[in-house]
Design an enzyme around this catalytic site. Structure first.
Site, PDB file in Angstrom:
ATOM      1  N   LYS A  13       2.224 -21.119  86.620  1.00  0.00           N
ATOM      2  CA  LYS A  13       2.624 -20.830  85.151  1.00  0.00           C
ATOM      3  C   LYS A  13       1.814 -20.120  84.350  1.00  0.00           C
ATOM      4  CE  LYS A  13       2.140 -25.355  84.464  1.00  0.00           C
ATOM      5  NZ  LYS A  13       1.791 -26.165  85.827  1.00  0.00           N
ATOM      6  N   ARG A 127      -8.319 -21.318  94.201  1.00  0.00           N
ATOM      7  CA  ARG A 127      -8.114 -20.961  93.018  1.00  0.00           C
ATOM      8  C   ARG A 127      -9.446 -20.741  92.321  1.00  0.00           C
ATOM      9  NH1 ARG A 127      -4.610 -23.495  88.041  1.00  0.00           N
ATOM     10  NH2 ARG A 127      -5.543 -25.248  88.749  1.00  0.00           N
ATOM     11  N   ARG A 160     -12.339 -24.889  88.893  1.00  0.00           N
ATOM     12  CA  ARG A 160     -11.870 -25.925  87.864  1.00  0.00           C
ATOM     13  C   ARG A 160     -12.208 -27.075  88.506  1.00  0.00           C
ATOM     14  NH1 ARG A 160      -5.896 -24.985  85.202  1.00  0.00           N
ATOM     15  NH2 ARG A 160      -5.972 -27.236  85.742  1.00  0.00           N
ATOM     16  N   ARG A 171      -2.807 -35.303  90.408  1.00  0.00           N
ATOM     17  CA  ARG A 171      -1.791 -34.491  89.421  1.00  0.00           C
ATOM     18  C   ARG A 171      -0.764 -34.004  89.740  1.00  0.00           C
ATOM     19  NH1 ARG A 171      -5.582 -29.318  89.340  1.00  0.00           N
ATOM     20  NH2 ARG A 171      -4.250 -28.430  88.071  1.00  0.00           N
TER      21      ARG A 171
HETATM   22  P1  AP5 Z   1      -2.055 -20.784  88.247  1.00  0.00           P
HETATM   23  O1  AP5 Z   1      -0.971 -19.735  87.588  1.00  0.00           O
HETATM   24  O2  AP5 Z   1      -3.346 -21.287  87.654  1.00  0.00           O
HETATM   25  O3  AP5 Z   1      -0.896 -22.100  88.103  1.00  0.00           O
HETATM   26  P2  AP5 Z   1      -0.685 -23.299  86.913  1.00  0.00           P
HETATM   27  O4  AP5 Z   1       0.805 -23.512  87.050  1.00  0.00           O
HETATM   28  O5  AP5 Z   1      -0.969 -22.589  85.778  1.00  0.00           O
HETATM   29  O6  AP5 Z   1      -1.779 -24.275  87.499  1.00  0.00           O
HETATM   30  P3  AP5 Z   1      -2.500 -25.368  86.712  1.00  0.00           P
HETATM   31  O7  AP5 Z   1      -3.461 -26.029  87.579  1.00  0.00           O
HETATM   32  O8  AP5 Z   1      -3.250 -24.586  85.514  1.00  0.00           O
HETATM   33  O9  AP5 Z   1      -1.335 -26.394  86.006  1.00  0.00           O
HETATM   34  P4  AP5 Z   1      -1.724 -27.688  85.537  1.00  0.00           P
HETATM   35  O10 AP5 Z   1      -0.287 -27.858  84.771  1.00  0.00           O
HETATM   36  O11 AP5 Z   1      -2.146 -28.701  86.478  1.00  0.00           O
HETATM   37  O12 AP5 Z   1      -2.870 -27.577  84.573  1.00  0.00           O
HETATM   38  P5  AP5 Z   1      -3.149 -27.463  83.109  1.00  0.00           P
HETATM   39  O13 AP5 Z   1      -4.198 -26.581  82.900  1.00  0.00           O
HETATM   40  O14 AP5 Z   1      -1.831 -26.995  82.378  1.00  0.00           O
HETATM   41  O15 AP5 Z   1      -1.833 -20.590  89.890  1.00  0.00           O
HETATM   42  C1  AP5 Z   1      -2.468 -21.488  90.965  1.00  0.00           C
HETATM   43  C2  AP5 Z   1      -3.216 -20.740  91.818  1.00  0.00           C
HETATM   44  O16 AP5 Z   1      -2.164 -20.066  92.746  1.00  0.00           O
HETATM   45  C3  AP5 Z   1      -4.156 -19.375  91.174  1.00  0.00           C
HETATM   46  O17 AP5 Z   1      -5.040 -19.292  92.369  1.00  0.00           O
HETATM   47  C4  AP5 Z   1      -3.378 -18.203  91.468  1.00  0.00           C
HETATM   48  O18 AP5 Z   1      -3.949 -17.034  91.744  1.00  0.00           O
HETATM   49  C5  AP5 Z   1      -2.234 -18.635  92.806  1.00  0.00           C
HETATM   50  N1  AP5 Z   1      -1.032 -18.199  92.644  1.00  0.00           N
HETATM   51  C6  AP5 Z   1      -0.190 -18.165  91.416  1.00  0.00           C
HETATM   52  N2  AP5 Z   1       1.214 -17.748  91.852  1.00  0.00           N
HETATM   53  C7  AP5 Z   1       1.017 -17.479  93.199  1.00  0.00           C
HETATM   54  C8  AP5 Z   1       2.025 -17.101  94.213  1.00  0.00           C
HETATM   55  N3  AP5 Z   1       3.314 -16.872  93.834  1.00  0.00           N
HETATM   56  N4  AP5 Z   1       1.613 -16.766  95.505  1.00  0.00           N
HETATM   57  C9  AP5 Z   1       0.356 -17.297  95.957  1.00  0.00           C
HETATM   58  N5  AP5 Z   1      -0.429 -17.852  95.034  1.00  0.00           N
HETATM   59  C10 AP5 Z   1      -0.199 -17.916  93.598  1.00  0.00           C
HETATM   60  O19 AP5 Z   1      -3.658 -28.777  82.750  1.00  0.00           O
HETATM   61  C11 AP5 Z   1      -5.020 -29.485  83.004  1.00  0.00           C
HETATM   62  C12 AP5 Z   1      -4.786 -30.824  82.677  1.00  0.00           C
HETATM   63  O20 AP5 Z   1      -5.111 -30.810  81.009  1.00  0.00           O
HETATM   64  C13 AP5 Z   1      -3.735 -31.713  82.918  1.00  0.00           C
HETATM   65  O21 AP5 Z   1      -4.015 -32.177  84.186  1.00  0.00           O
HETATM   66  C14 AP5 Z   1      -3.738 -32.870  81.798  1.00  0.00           C
HETATM   67  O22 AP5 Z   1      -4.729 -33.670  81.938  1.00  0.00           O
HETATM   68  C15 AP5 Z   1      -4.171 -31.815  80.681  1.00  0.00           C
HETATM   69  N6  AP5 Z   1      -2.940 -31.343  79.746  1.00  0.00           N
HETATM   70  C16 AP5 Z   1      -2.582 -30.038  79.887  1.00  0.00           C
HETATM   71  N7  AP5 Z   1      -1.327 -30.135  78.961  1.00  0.00           N
HETATM   72  C17 AP5 Z   1      -1.193 -31.549  78.798  1.00  0.00           C
HETATM   73  C18 AP5 Z   1       0.053 -32.086  77.938  1.00  0.00           C
HETATM   74  N8  AP5 Z   1       0.872 -31.438  77.236  1.00  0.00           N
HETATM   75  N9  AP5 Z   1       0.084 -33.441  77.794  1.00  0.00           N
HETATM   76  C19 AP5 Z   1      -1.073 -34.176  78.456  1.00  0.00           C
HETATM   77  N10 AP5 Z   1      -1.966 -33.681  79.096  1.00  0.00           N
HETATM   78  C20 AP5 Z   1      -2.103 -32.393  79.345  1.00  0.00           C
HETATM   79 MG    MG Z   2      -2.491 -23.050  84.400  1.00  0.00          MG
END
Ligand code: AP5
Ligand code: MG
Length: 217
Positions: A13, A127, A160, A171
């Site tokens: 994402k 990552r 992270r 997660r």
């Molecule tokens: P990346 O682009 O970083 O993936 P992402 O989908 O953004 O993953 P996140 O871990 O950031 O998502 P998340 O939803 O768990 O975390 P968030 O920060 O939102 O890509 C991942 C890896 O793959 C990278 O190394 C990248 O280079 C690689 N990659 C990408 N595309 C690729 C491809 N096509 N092929 C190969 N490699 C690829 O949330 C963190 C925490 O915050 C949550 O767990 C929760 O506790 C809290 N939180 C956030 N929002 C809320 C909410 N709305 N409500 C409640 N809690 C929340």
């Molecule tokens: Mg993210």
């Protein structure tokens, strides 16, 4: 364009949001990045959020909804925005519907990036993220130009805290229970677009941009 990005943790994402944000010139709003910046700055919100994030659980809705409400009401969101990681529960989606109604604007699409769980577990250990701007890299699939440094702001890349394998597994379980039902929620509203995110970053970007431009016609 007003867009939500759906998808499991690590689906890509954040990676795709950067490209969409540049192409459509709209801000990228990541609730995860907002919480991480609060943690870094030692705020009360950051302290509370960290307890949940480190366990792979969702931060409670009451700490999440208001920060998004404030953010999408700002002037730079007037012509559109990308919400990355919000909504994550049906309750948050209903609250977002209310916010959009109050602002007299409509959501265009909910774009779901689908990646199977086994691929996600493999990806997360590689990552690296920028300690300053949060940009994501991968030690094999998406390398920075200079080893260990962010292409965009030249700051140090780090791992992270929630990317440990056991936290990633939790997660994913949280995602399947609480967030995956949103796919059906937006399908019913006829807002859903789905792309496959298990090929390389560039192939996924092509799919994403083509889904968005095709849907606009
Ligand atoms: P990346 O682009 O970083 O993936 P992402 O989908 O953004 O993953 P996140 O871990 O950031 O998502 P998340 O939803 O768990 O975390 P968030 O920060 O939102 O890509 C991942 C890896 O793959 C990278 O190394 C990248 O280079 C690689 N990659 C990408 N595309 C690729 C491809 N096509 N092929 C190969 N490699 C690829 O949330 C963190 C925490 O915050 C949550 O767990 C929760 O506790 C809290 N939180 C956030 N929002 C809320 C909410 N709305 N409500 C409640 N809690 C929340
Ligand atoms: Mg993210």
């Amino acid at each position: 364009m007003r867009l939500i990005l759906l998808g499991a943790p690590g689906a890509g994402k954040g990676t795709q949001a950067v490209v969409i944000s540049q192409k459509y010139n709209i801000p990228h709003i990541s609730t995860g990045d907002m919480f991480r910046s609060n943690i870094k700055n030692g705020t009360e919100l950051g302290k509370k959020a960290k307890e949940y994030m480190d366990k792979g659980l969702l931060v409670p809705d009451e700490l999440t909804v208001d920060i998004v409400k404030d953010r999408i009401s700002q002037a730079d969101c007037k012509d559109g925005f990308i919400l990355d990681g919000f909504p994550r529960t049906i309750y948050q989606a209903e609250k977002l519907d209310e916010m959009l109604k109050d602002l007299a604007i409509e959501l265009d699409y909910a774009l779901n990036i689908y990646v199977p769980d086994d691929e996600i577990i493999k990806r997360m250990s590689g990552r690296r993220v920028c300690s300053k701007c949060g940009m994501s890299y991968h030690i094999i699939y998406n390398q920075p130009k200079a080893d260990g440094l962010c292409d965009s702001c030249n700051s140090e890349l780090i791992q992270r805290d929630d990317d440990k394998e056991e936290t990633v597994i939790q997660r994913l379980s949280t995602y399947h229970k609480q967030t995956e039902p949103l796919i059906e929620y937006y399908e019913k509203k006829e807002k859903l677009l789905t792309v496959h995110g298990q090929e390389g970053v560039d192939d996924t970007t092509r799919e994403v941009l083509s889904a968005l431009s095709g849907a606009k016609l």
